[in-house]
Design an enzyme around this catalytic site. Sequence first.
Site, PDB file in Angstrom:
ATOM      1  N   CYS A  43      14.768 -48.854  22.324  1.00 33.65           N
ATOM      2  CA  CYS A  43      14.994 -48.134  21.069  1.00 33.65           C
ATOM      3  C   CYS A  43      16.116 -47.121  21.228  1.00 33.65           C
ATOM      4  CB  CYS A  43      13.704 -47.438  20.630  1.00 33.65           C
ATOM      5  SG  CYS A  43      13.907 -46.511  19.106  1.00 33.65           S
ATOM      6  N   HIS A  93      10.614 -36.122 -10.222  1.00 33.19           N
ATOM      7  CA  HIS A  93      11.700 -36.816 -10.912  1.00 33.19           C
ATOM      8  C   HIS A  93      13.035 -36.211 -10.487  1.00 33.19           C
ATOM      9  CE1 HIS A  93      14.007 -38.766 -14.040  1.00 33.19           C
ATOM     10  NE2 HIS A  93      14.558 -37.590 -14.300  1.00 33.19           N
TER      11      HIS A  93
HETATM   12  C1  FAD Z   1      18.838 -54.269  18.006  1.00 34.05           C
HETATM   13  C2  FAD Z   1      17.453 -53.736  17.864  1.00 34.05           C
HETATM   14  C3  FAD Z   1      17.148 -52.907  16.814  1.00 34.05           C
HETATM   15  C4  FAD Z   1      15.864 -52.413  16.668  1.00 34.05           C
HETATM   16  N1  FAD Z   1      15.592 -51.599  15.605  1.00 34.05           N
HETATM   17  C5  FAD Z   1      14.349 -51.128  15.440  1.00 34.05           C
HETATM   18  C6  FAD Z   1      14.038 -50.255  14.362  1.00 34.05           C
HETATM   19  O1  FAD Z   1      14.887 -49.925  13.558  1.00 34.05           O
HETATM   20  N2  FAD Z   1      12.764 -49.800  14.257  1.00 34.05           N
HETATM   21  C7  FAD Z   1      11.793 -50.145  15.145  1.00 34.05           C
HETATM   22  O2  FAD Z   1      10.661 -49.696  15.003  1.00 34.05           O
HETATM   23  N3  FAD Z   1      12.061 -50.971  16.183  1.00 34.05           N
HETATM   24  C8  FAD Z   1      13.316 -51.459  16.342  1.00 34.05           C
HETATM   25  N4  FAD Z   1      13.580 -52.267  17.407  1.00 34.05           N
HETATM   26  C9  FAD Z   1      12.490 -52.601  18.351  1.00 34.05           C
HETATM   27  C10 FAD Z   1      12.269 -51.448  19.318  1.00 34.05           C
HETATM   28  O3  FAD Z   1      13.470 -51.096  19.953  1.00 34.05           O
HETATM   29  C11 FAD Z   1      11.212 -51.839  20.342  1.00 34.05           C
HETATM   30  O4  FAD Z   1      10.101 -52.340  19.668  1.00 34.05           O
HETATM   31  C12 FAD Z   1      10.810 -50.644  21.170  1.00 34.05           C
HETATM   32  O5  FAD Z   1      11.883 -50.128  21.885  1.00 34.05           O
HETATM   33  C13 FAD Z   1       9.647 -51.050  22.092  1.00 34.05           C
HETATM   34  O6  FAD Z   1       9.618 -50.262  23.157  1.00 34.05           O
HETATM   35  P1  FAD Z   1       8.686 -50.499  24.399  1.00 34.05           P
HETATM   36  O7  FAD Z   1       7.926 -49.236  24.509  1.00 34.05           O
HETATM   37  O8  FAD Z   1       7.906 -51.728  24.314  1.00 34.05           O
HETATM   38  O9  FAD Z   1       9.687 -50.693  25.624  1.00 34.05           O
HETATM   39  P2  FAD Z   1      11.238 -50.631  25.785  1.00 34.05           P
HETATM   40  O10 FAD Z   1      11.854 -49.631  24.868  1.00 34.05           O
HETATM   41  O11 FAD Z   1      11.790 -51.987  25.745  1.00 34.05           O
HETATM   42  O12 FAD Z   1      11.372 -50.021  27.246  1.00 34.05           O
HETATM   43  C14 FAD Z   1      10.903 -50.656  28.382  1.00 34.05           C
HETATM   44  C15 FAD Z   1      11.492 -49.977  29.608  1.00 34.05           C
HETATM   45  O13 FAD Z   1      10.887 -50.503  30.760  1.00 34.05           O
HETATM   46  C16 FAD Z   1      11.872 -50.634  31.774  1.00 34.05           C
HETATM   47  N5  FAD Z   1      11.405 -51.643  32.724  1.00 34.05           N
HETATM   48  C17 FAD Z   1      11.206 -52.967  32.479  1.00 34.05           C
HETATM   49  N6  FAD Z   1      10.723 -53.578  33.571  1.00 34.05           N
HETATM   50  C18 FAD Z   1      10.630 -52.631  34.535  1.00 34.05           C
HETATM   51  C19 FAD Z   1      10.189 -52.652  35.884  1.00 34.05           C
HETATM   52  N7  FAD Z   1       9.743 -53.774  36.466  1.00 34.05           N
HETATM   53  N8  FAD Z   1      10.243 -51.504  36.587  1.00 34.05           N
HETATM   54  C20 FAD Z   1      10.669 -50.358  36.014  1.00 34.05           C
HETATM   55  N9  FAD Z   1      11.087 -50.285  34.733  1.00 34.05           N
HETATM   56  C21 FAD Z   1      11.061 -51.403  34.003  1.00 34.05           C
HETATM   57  C22 FAD Z   1      13.111 -51.032  31.016  1.00 34.05           C
HETATM   58  O14 FAD Z   1      14.278 -50.739  31.747  1.00 34.05           O
HETATM   59  C23 FAD Z   1      12.982 -50.185  29.754  1.00 34.05           C
HETATM   60  O15 FAD Z   1      13.637 -48.953  29.893  1.00 34.05           O
HETATM   61  C24 FAD Z   1      14.859 -52.759  17.595  1.00 34.05           C
HETATM   62  C25 FAD Z   1      15.165 -53.588  18.682  1.00 34.05           C
HETATM   63  C26 FAD Z   1      16.447 -54.074  18.815  1.00 34.05           C
HETATM   64  C27 FAD Z   1      16.755 -54.954  19.982  1.00 34.05           C
END
Ligand code: FAD
Length: 459
Positions: free
Chosen positions: A42, A441
């Site tokens: 995000c 409004h």
């Molecule tokens: C282009 C785009 C636009 C988006 N826009 C929106 C929006 O407008 N609104 C919305 O609600 N959602 C949006 N999303 C979705 C949103 O970004 C994700 O749903 C959200 O970031 C989910 O976060 P998370 O907590 O699952 O993990 P993530 O944010 O994906 O973070 C996971 C972290 O874990 C780390 N990691 C992974 N494996 C390991 C490991 N083995 N060891 C150590 N670290 C590790 C990664 O490096 C990462 O930093 C968008 C996504 C994209 C791709």
Amino acid sequence: MSRHFDAIIIGTGQAGPSLGARFAEAGMTVAIIERHKFGGTCVNTGCIPTKTLVASAYAAHVARRGAEYGFAVNGDVRVDMKRVKTRKDEVSGRSNRGVEEWLRGLKNCTVIQGHARFQSSHAVVVNDEVLQADKMFINVGGRASVPAMPGIQDVSVLTNSSMMDVDFLPEHLVIVGGSYIGLEFGQMYRRFGSHVTIVEMGPRLIGREDEDISEAVREILEAEGIQIRLNAKCISLAKHNSGVAVSIGCDEGPPEIVGTHVLLAVGRIPNTNDLGLDRAGVATDPRGYIVVDDQLQTNVAGIWALGDCNGRGAFTHTSYNDYEIVADNLLSGDHRRVSDRIQAYALYTDPPLGRCGMTDLEIRKSGRAALAAKHPMSRVSRAVEKGETQGFIKISVDAETKHILGAAILGTGGDEVIHVLLDVMYAKAPYTLVQRAMHIHPTVAEFLPTVLSKLQPVA
Ligand SMILES: Cc1cc2nc3c(=O)[nH]c(=O)nc-3n(C[C@H](O)[C@H](O)[C@H](O)COP(=O)(O)OP(=O)(O)OC[C@H]3O[C@@H](n4cnc5c(N)ncnc54)[C@H](O)[C@@H]3O)c2cc1C
């Protein structure tokens, strides 16, 4: 050498940092591990940077419409992509640094940079060090799926991550995938000045939405000059003198599009294949998502999975809600559950689409008696005043209980206004509550009672 903690959190996405802070404040010792950028998708490659770019694109779009609003811009509106990227990097970078500084400043919290892999159910290895904990929390998120389509190894393609490095204007951006991410990038780059073609395998854009929404969004995008190719079967890629040739085998139109750049926006996959989950005995589904129960516990006692990697949501707010569920249940003796939440999200095209609850199809499938109403934004005075009249509001309610079943607001402010209905749904109050409230409004929200006054039985 090994260290022991009360809790280990893998990943600093939208759930991990808040969870770590809450545990640390409660006096638990916490290790939080991040292999790449603090804040995850995000903050670095998802919501924050894309919405910052959407804002630049919107400003350019309004500037081009200056004459409609009574002002002139000297010369063409040209977008300086380096400055657009710098603005995006500043906003996104502030968040990224904020997450890291916050975590590093927490008492009881040890921040470790490196890739975590399970060694056993309650031990992970990071940078050759073994870390152990009674409670493990997986928040590893996901990444763009790059399917093995023919020719993909011969060309260079962009994903939502590499798009973040783009500081030039692609002459012709071909976007493979007509869903949420593809549409946001498509409109944004068209407004920056690129030619844009969106290629979608299905018969319509955003195929999970109701047909009238897909159709209205298609019209909005086409009106801005975006080419849309639906029913694209057998997509393949090949090098071309001008960039990349995308063969699409559609029923209509030329079978090949030549673009200077290709963005793949065909879905996301969870970051679970390199976590050593088998050594921990944690079960995943056939697509790699970690299987969790209603309180986000995996099949292994003492291991939870939060955020995109559990397949129970694909949004920042669902990941953050996962954190709230786990923290409240573990620290406050609460019994919060994933199934208590109501589906809600937005598509950040302009105008945006705000959605909550069930789609029309889901309501029909549920077999319940429903009433529905639809109202065009062209008859919402706030939208008329702003000169932003595309889209519509539609609301469905249960004919018996009068509870709101679902709503879509495709229109100016739709991402905000939808919360009026969402909160009434959470309150389990009848829709008549919205009708009897006095609204401000001129707003889009003040028209919700008008829309509700038009409810008719759904055939
Ligand atoms: C282009 C785009 C636009 C988006 N826009 C929106 C929006 O407008 N609104 C919305 O609600 N959602 C949006 N999303 C979705 C949103 O970004 C994700 O749903 C959200 O970031 C989910 O976060 P998370 O907590 O699952 O993990 P993530 O944010 O994906 O973070 C996971 C972290 O874990 C780390 N990691 C992974 N494996 C390991 C490991 N083995 N060891 C150590 N670290 C590790 C990664 O490096 C990462 O930093 C968008 C996504 C994209 C791709």
